[in-house]
Motif scaffolding. Sequence first.
Motif, PDB file in Angstrom:
ATOM      1  N   VAL A 147       0.837  -1.199   0.000  1.00 24.69           N
ATOM      2  CA  VAL A 147       0.000   0.000   0.000  1.00 24.69           C
ATOM      3  C   VAL A 147       0.878   1.256   0.000  1.00 24.69           C
ATOM      4  O   VAL A 147       0.625   2.210  -0.754  1.00 24.69           O
ATOM      5  N   TYR A 148       1.912   1.269   0.834  1.00 25.89           N
ATOM      6  CA  TYR A 148       2.783   2.456   0.904  1.00 25.89           C
ATOM      7  C   TYR A 148       3.531   2.679  -0.408  1.00 25.89           C
ATOM      8  O   TYR A 148       3.724   3.819  -0.839  1.00 25.89           O
ATOM      9  N   VAL A 149       3.971   1.611  -1.017  1.00 30.20           N
ATOM     10  CA  VAL A 149       4.670   1.743  -2.304  1.00 30.20           C
ATOM     11  C   VAL A 149       3.725   2.306  -3.363  1.00 30.20           C
ATOM     12  O   VAL A 149       4.089   3.211  -4.126  1.00 30.20           O
ATOM     13  N   GLN A 150       2.502   1.792  -3.420  1.00 24.25           N
ATOM     14  CA  GLN A 150       1.516   2.337  -4.361  1.00 24.25           C
ATOM     15  C   GLN A 150       1.260   3.817  -4.091  1.00 24.25           C
ATOM     16  O   GLN A 150       1.196   4.633  -5.017  1.00 24.25           O
ATOM     17  N   ARG A 151       1.114   4.166  -2.817  1.00 23.25           N
ATOM     18  CA  ARG A 151       0.819   5.545  -2.446  1.00 23.25           C
ATOM     19  C   ARG A 151       1.926   6.486  -2.923  1.00 23.25           C
ATOM     20  O   ARG A 151       1.653   7.560  -3.474  1.00 23.25           O
ATOM     21  N   MET A 152       3.185   6.086  -2.743  1.00 23.16           N
ATOM     22  CA  MET A 152       4.293   6.936  -3.168  1.00 23.16           C
ATOM     23  C   MET A 152       4.384   6.997  -4.694  1.00 23.16           C
ATOM     24  O   MET A 152       4.699   8.060  -5.258  1.00 23.16           O
ATOM     25  N   ILE A 153       4.114   5.896  -5.373  1.00 20.44           N
ATOM     26  CA  ILE A 153       4.147   5.907  -6.836  1.00 20.44           C
ATOM     27  C   ILE A 153       3.110   6.881  -7.388  1.00 20.44           C
ATOM     28  O   ILE A 153       3.385   7.667  -8.300  1.00 20.44           O
ATOM     29  N   GLY A 180      11.527   8.244 -19.568  1.00 19.37           N
ATOM     30  CA  GLY A 180      12.137   7.369 -18.574  1.00 19.37           C
ATOM     31  C   GLY A 180      11.750   7.694 -17.150  1.00 19.37           C
ATOM     32  O   GLY A 180      12.062   6.929 -16.231  1.00 19.37           O
ATOM     33  N   ILE A 181      11.065   8.832 -16.929  1.00 20.95           N
ATOM     34  CA  ILE A 181      10.694   9.215 -15.559  1.00 20.95           C
ATOM     35  C   ILE A 181       9.787   8.180 -14.896  1.00 20.95           C
ATOM     36  O   ILE A 181      10.001   7.847 -13.728  1.00 20.95           O
ATOM     37  N   PRO A 182       8.757   7.645 -15.572  1.00 19.00           N
ATOM     38  CA  PRO A 182       7.932   6.618 -14.901  1.00 19.00           C
ATOM     39  C   PRO A 182       8.745   5.426 -14.426  1.00 19.00           C
ATOM     40  O   PRO A 182       8.512   4.902 -13.326  1.00 19.00           O
ATOM     41  N   GLY A 183       9.695   4.982 -15.231  1.00 23.99           N
ATOM     42  CA  GLY A 183      10.541   3.874 -14.809  1.00 23.99           C
ATOM     43  C   GLY A 183      11.398   4.237 -13.605  1.00 23.99           C
ATOM     44  O   GLY A 183      11.599   3.417 -12.701  1.00 23.99           O
ATOM     45  N   PHE A 184      11.909   5.467 -13.596  1.00 22.63           N
ATOM     46  CA  PHE A 184      12.710   5.923 -12.459  1.00 22.63           C
ATOM     47  C   PHE A 184      11.875   5.923 -11.185  1.00 22.63           C
ATOM     48  O   PHE A 184      12.327   5.465 -10.132  1.00 22.63           O
ATOM     49  N   VAL A 185      10.657   6.419 -11.258  1.00 20.64           N
ATOM     50  CA  VAL A 185       9.773   6.459 -10.089  1.00 20.64           C
ATOM     51  C   VAL A 185       9.461   5.044  -9.616  1.00 20.64           C
ATOM     52  O   VAL A 185       9.522   4.741  -8.413  1.00 20.64           O
ATOM     53  N   ALA A 186       9.127   4.169 -10.554  1.00 20.90           N
ATOM     54  CA  ALA A 186       8.783   2.795 -10.181  1.00 20.90           C
ATOM     55  C   ALA A 186       9.967   2.085  -9.532  1.00 20.90           C
ATOM     56  O   ALA A 186       9.799   1.317  -8.578  1.00 20.90           O
ATOM     57  N   LEU A 187      11.174   2.341 -10.030  1.00 22.18           N
ATOM     58  CA  LEU A 187      12.347   1.699  -9.456  1.00 22.18           C
ATOM     59  C   LEU A 187      12.650   2.229  -8.059  1.00 22.18           C
ATOM     60  O   LEU A 187      12.957   1.456  -7.151  1.00 22.18           O
ATOM     61  N   GLU A 188      12.565   3.546  -7.887  1.00 18.84           N
ATOM     62  CA  GLU A 188      12.847   4.131  -6.570  1.00 18.84           C
ATOM     63  C   GLU A 188      11.921   3.549  -5.504  1.00 18.84           C
ATOM     64  O   GLU A 188      12.339   3.287  -4.381  1.00 18.84           O
ATOM     65  N   CYS A 189      10.665   3.366  -5.859  1.00 17.78           N
ATOM     66  CA  CYS A 189       9.715   2.791  -4.899  1.00 17.78           C
ATOM     67  C   CYS A 189       9.875   1.279  -4.806  1.00 17.78           C
ATOM     68  O   CYS A 189       9.771   0.700  -3.716  1.00 17.78           O
ATOM     69  N   GLY A 190      10.128   0.641  -5.930  1.00 21.08           N
ATOM     70  CA  GLY A 190      10.239  -0.815  -5.950  1.00 21.08           C
ATOM     71  C   GLY A 190      11.420  -1.333  -5.171  1.00 21.08           C
ATOM     72  O   GLY A 190      11.330  -2.361  -4.484  1.00 21.08           O
TER      73      GLY A 190
END
Length: 648
Positions: A287-293, A337-347
């Motif tokens: 849930v927290y990872v989704q929230r930050m994404i 590439g920003i969406p991938g960067f965001v997903a990786l930082e949270c992932g």
Amino acid sequence: MASSRDIPSSGRGIGDIASSFASSFRAASPLAQEIVARDIAECSEDEDVDDTSNFLESDAESVDGGHGPTLYRQPAGIEVAFGYRRPSLLLEPAEEPTRPVVTRAEKKQSRDAERSLLRDNHILPPKHGVEEQPGLLTKVYKRLFSTKVRKTPDDEEVPRIAINPSETAPLLPGRSADGSGQEEENLNEQWEAAVASGKIQTTWQREAQTIGKYSRSLIVTFLLQYSINIASVFAVGHIGKIELGAVSLAAMTANITCYAPFQGLATSLDTLCSQAYGSGHKHLVGVYVQRMIYFLGSLMIPVALLWVFAADILARLVPEPESAELAGLYLKIIIIGIPGFVALECGKRFVNSQGLFHATTYVLLIAAPFNAFISWLFVWHFGWGFVGAPVAVAVTQNLMPVLLFLYVVFVDGSQCWNGFSKKAFTNWGPMVKLALPGMIMVVAEWLAFEVLTLASSQFGTSYLAAQSILMTLTSTTFQLPFPISIAASTRIANLIGAKLSSAAKTSAKVAVCSAALVAVFNVIILSSLRYELPKLLTTDEEVIEFVAQIMPLVAVMQIFDSMACMAHGLLRGIGKQHFGGYANLLTYYLVALPISFGVGFGLDWKLEGLWSGVTLGLFLVAAVEYWYIYKSDWEESVREAEHRNASG
């Protein structure tokens, strides 16, 4: 050096895990606890029961008889992998998790480390028999490499703990019911008695082996991480100096406007995910990872708009319109590439909170070589030229979260994912409040040295290209002392948490000597190859000459760079990292940068002036921090760690 960062994924790296002792130097996080408690209260009763029962079952397996302080902990650093280049300031997450994650393998390593220390201090019998008359080579080898503490005639054996017999007690003395030795059965008691009597010491050989073991994998990981950044520099550097300078200008803009603030905001997940996982409510990690994404995704829109018009903005800041135009083109392309960067930082924080710190390393082992290959493929083989570099960056940024997703699905980590949840769209306010301090620290850190890239552009295209090469080379050399400092801080924190302040001081001395050796190595490499190294990145003779002229100063800077980096690690180890953060902020913004601009522009020293201020700043940081470490009461650090461990 304490310098800036680079494009998407530069490096640092690993994670904070261990038992109660591993968290002994970390403060609790009241705000994070409040957020977790609020989300738990909103969970359904079924979710609560299921999660708690699963947690209690797994926790029962991991407690291992209530074993307390441990002497093994995963070196801290990988959790900040992907995005960091060179720390100019001492980064601290705003809040720290109160309960670290301990894996079964780490518990075993902890036990083995304790048992080994007890043997080296002659408290447990040696693992192998002792030769009655060792040969000369054996004596020399033991003298140089043996980890055993030299025993003096005055040493007394730590009294063994008497255990009252029970119905399950072994019938034969010295043996337990399952056939293992009594030393194994009473390891906890023996360890506590040895620590209480002050009999646990260590040797420089043991500490050198431990720090080397911790840091060797980190060095490889960080070099892989940083290779993703320098691939663009290698790819376009041989096209021309304008292109080389444009890459550096684009990296600076991307770091300040996107990567730094996004990474800073994501640091709140280090706390929230770890506390949710530690409390047994594993579904909240997802849930927290989704929230930050979702939150960072909403911020992508203004960032993308800014990058679309970046060329016009940069044209007003730099005197070379062609460099500004190419940098703007670079930024337009890497928007994808920003969406991938965001997903990786949270992932990566999703897996790190579960103790899966090697997941990001496995991703790098695939992504780093792939990035180097497609950079060459797009720029040179397909003939795309400068455009190929940002395309390769964007592809790699989007590939890495996909690889991490595959790891979670097919290897480990899916237990914390219960699907998409509507709760991810609620409680954003407390999360942002928790994340803002981390963002401010990261942005301040990056800005302190990215501004030098903008300053160098005022001297002309050749100077901007030379600055790009110097930053690339010094950031690469920094990947040696920084992993060692992470390993040293981990080891010292372990020893402090185990109430072994004397052993921690021995480890600190070994760490400082290691940093000095690395500094000498870097000085030799940069000074002896000052003409050859820039040729790897450019063919422009003027740029090569500029770099070669400044390289002796940069080589000297390596000494202060490496020593300051190790000072940061020692401060983290004894729990005094706040002093390092403030010392860096004051030194760089009040001393280093003013001197850099004063001599660079006022005295017209140009790049030599910019780097002179940085070198002086590093010297002051190292001097102040080592003085503080020398004057610090390490016994007080032990008491503070014990208090935090008890309260946590």
